[in-house]
Design a protein around this motif. Structure first.
Motif, PDB file in Angstrom:
ATOM      1  N   ASP A 173       2.178  -6.303   1.929  1.00 58.95           N
ATOM      2  CA  ASP A 173       1.598  -7.648   1.792  1.00 58.95           C
ATOM      3  C   ASP A 173       1.815  -8.214   0.400  1.00 58.95           C
ATOM      4  O   ASP A 173       2.126  -9.393   0.235  1.00 58.95           O
ATOM      5  CB  ASP A 173       0.102  -7.616   2.125  1.00 58.95           C
ATOM      6  CG  ASP A 173      -0.166  -7.312   3.589  1.00 58.95           C
ATOM      7  OD1 ASP A 173       0.694  -7.683   4.434  1.00 58.95           O
ATOM      8  OD2 ASP A 173      -1.207  -6.712   3.894  1.00 58.95           O
ATOM      9  N   THR A 174       1.642  -7.379  -0.611  1.00 63.99           N
ATOM     10  CA  THR A 174       1.774  -7.856  -1.996  1.00 63.99           C
ATOM     11  C   THR A 174       3.111  -7.486  -2.619  1.00 63.99           C
ATOM     12  O   THR A 174       3.434  -7.956  -3.718  1.00 63.99           O
ATOM     13  CB  THR A 174       0.658  -7.259  -2.865  1.00 63.99           C
ATOM     14  OG1 THR A 174       0.776  -5.812  -2.869  1.00 63.99           O
ATOM     15  CG2 THR A 174      -0.719  -7.644  -2.309  1.00 63.99           C
TER      16      THR A 174
ATOM     17  N   GLY B  73       8.649  -4.692  -6.208  1.00 61.27           N
ATOM     18  CA  GLY B  73       7.715  -3.583  -6.097  1.00 61.27           C
ATOM     19  C   GLY B  73       8.328  -2.205  -6.118  1.00 61.27           C
ATOM     20  O   GLY B  73       7.626  -1.219  -5.866  1.00 61.27           O
TER      21      GLY B  73
ATOM     22  N   ASP C 256       2.774  -1.532  -0.842  1.00 62.99           N
ATOM     23  CA  ASP C 256       1.927  -2.500  -0.142  1.00 62.99           C
ATOM     24  C   ASP C 256       2.822  -3.647   0.302  1.00 62.99           C
ATOM     25  O   ASP C 256       3.280  -4.440  -0.518  1.00 62.99           O
ATOM     26  CB  ASP C 256       0.818  -3.014  -1.068  1.00 62.99           C
ATOM     27  CG  ASP C 256      -0.175  -3.920  -0.349  1.00 62.99           C
ATOM     28  OD1 ASP C 256       0.243  -4.681   0.557  1.00 62.99           O
ATOM     29  OD2 ASP C 256      -1.368  -3.883  -0.702  1.00 62.99           O
TER      30      ASP C 256
ATOM     31  N   THR D  11       3.984  -4.635  -3.889  1.00 66.88           N
ATOM     32  CA  THR D  11       3.713  -3.875  -5.107  1.00 66.88           C
ATOM     33  C   THR D  11       3.562  -2.408  -4.743  1.00 66.88           C
ATOM     34  O   THR D  11       3.386  -2.055  -3.571  1.00 66.88           O
ATOM     35  CB  THR D  11       2.424  -4.355  -5.797  1.00 66.88           C
ATOM     36  OG1 THR D  11       1.324  -4.220  -4.874  1.00 66.88           O
ATOM     37  CG2 THR D  11       2.555  -5.811  -6.245  1.00 66.88           C
TER      38      THR D  11
END
Length: 377
Positions: A221-222, A17, A219, A224
């Motif tokens: 969590d992702t 990310g 982010d 990204t």
């Protein structure tokens, strides 16, 4: 020297990310590694290059604290002098005590500001700050904002705890009062220009903006990133110069500062930024037992905090490859600075991703350790 071990790791960060990053290493005044990878824009139409600029955010603090130490060397500032000796409005401070606000008992000193034990916080929305910004139509100077900040109550008695705060912004105002110059002018004359840092400053001029890397938000969590505004929330007004987070720079520029610092304060062409004595003072642990527990919440395992810098105080618990006394700091968009005076080593890594906790927990330690492995230090 197997440069691939670090190069491959940096290339892998795009999959985590991080759209783009730049890393440069100097050893004994010589560049020994440089790798720029990824893109400077979300559309992936512009490859990141050495020309790109980034907001340094808290990596600004290293330069601000160096400027203060220059003034200490000249006898113009004393580490244990009351801040009120330079900024009179800080003479009668108040401190929070439960639900009450009472007069502070301890005297706020320059050392407290440097070591983040001042009792100040990082509330940019404090009523006193908002009022002076509104009253000046968002053209308040550094001195005006810091004068207003003195009206806010401290979170604790100076010297009793560690709390990351606007302390180094206050140091910017101290520098202005002592030097008789605007903060940015002082830095330009005594640090930036002598070191050849031509692309470092507080102003996002049209030329600089054209070369700025796009800024992103992470982010967790992702893993990204998405693009966000290039704005720096710490630039409180058009005339405010933040000693804690206001500078922008390039990797090529910032490494020149780190290189001088790791070589006993002297640049490759002989300009002395600081004495070795002052550098050793900066990297000396300033934390009391309570403050050290506060600092540990930052998760910099093995480190404590000195005069504006993290400083390595134990290796066993963390497995850190760098030597004791290695020091530096980082920034809100993921910049990372390492200064090693024992090996005369400087490392600078920069990305432009806000809210990227992964940078501090994983990327920075990995870059540090891979660098020492690569250089066999």
């Amino acid at each position: 020297m197997n440069k691939a071990i670090l190069k491959d790791y940096l290339d892998s960060l795009e999959s985590k990310g991080v759209p783009g990053c730049d890393c440069v290493i100097f050893h004994k005044h010589k560049p020994v590694f440089r790798h720029t990878t990824g893109f400077a824009d979300a559309g992936k139409t512009k490859h990141l290059t050495s020309e790109n600029l980034f907001w340094l955010f808290s990596a600004t603090k290293l330069i601000t604290c160096t400027a203060i130490m220059q003034l200490v060397e000249k006898g113009k500032v004393s580490l244990d002098a009351p801040v009120a000796d330079y900024l009179p409005e800080y003479k009668h401070l108040n401190v929070k005590c439960g639900s009450e606000v009472v007069p502070a008992k301890n005297t706020l000193t320059i050392r407290h500001l440097l070591s983040m034990q001042s009792g100040l916080n990082y509330n940019l929305q404090a009523s006193s700050i908002l009022k002076v910004l509104e009253d000046t139509e968002y053209e308040a100077t550094t001195r005006q904002v810091i004068r207003a900040l003195a009206n806010e109550p401290l979170e604790f008695e100076p010297g009793t705890h560690f709390l990351y705060s606007l302390s180094h912004d206050v140091l910017g105002a101290v520098i202005e009062e002592v030097s008789g110059q605007k903060f940015g002018e002082y830095l330009e004359e005594h640090i930036l220009k002598p070191l050849g840092m031509k692309n470092t400053g507080f102003e996002l001029t049209p030329d600089r903006k054209a070369n700025m890397s796009e800024q992103f938000e992470y982010d967790m969590d992702t893993m990204t990133s998405k693009p966000i505004s290039l704005a720096n929330c710490y630039k409180l007004s058009s005339k405010y110069e933040s000693g804690g987070a206001g500078l922008l720079s390039t990797a090529d520029d910032y490494i020149l500062f780190l290189d001088a610092m790791c070589n006993d304060g002297v640049s490759a062409d002989g300009y002395r930024v600081l004495t070795r004595e002052s550098i050793d003072m900066m990297r000396k642990d300033q934390m009391n037992d309570i403050s050290k527990k506060d600092f540990d919440e930052f998760g910099r395992i093995g480190y404590s905090y000195g005069l504006g810098v993290r400083t390595l105080v134990e290796k066993e618990r963390s497995g850190v490859k760098s030597p004791l006394g290695e020091f530096g700091w980082d920034g809100a968009a993921g910049a990372y600075a390492l200064i090693d005076v024992k090996n005369r080593l400087a490392i600078f890594y920069v990305q432009h991703v806000r809210g990227c906790g992964y940078a501090y927990s994983d990327i920075h330690p990995k870059i540090r350790d891979l660098s020492y492995e690569m250089l066999d230090l």
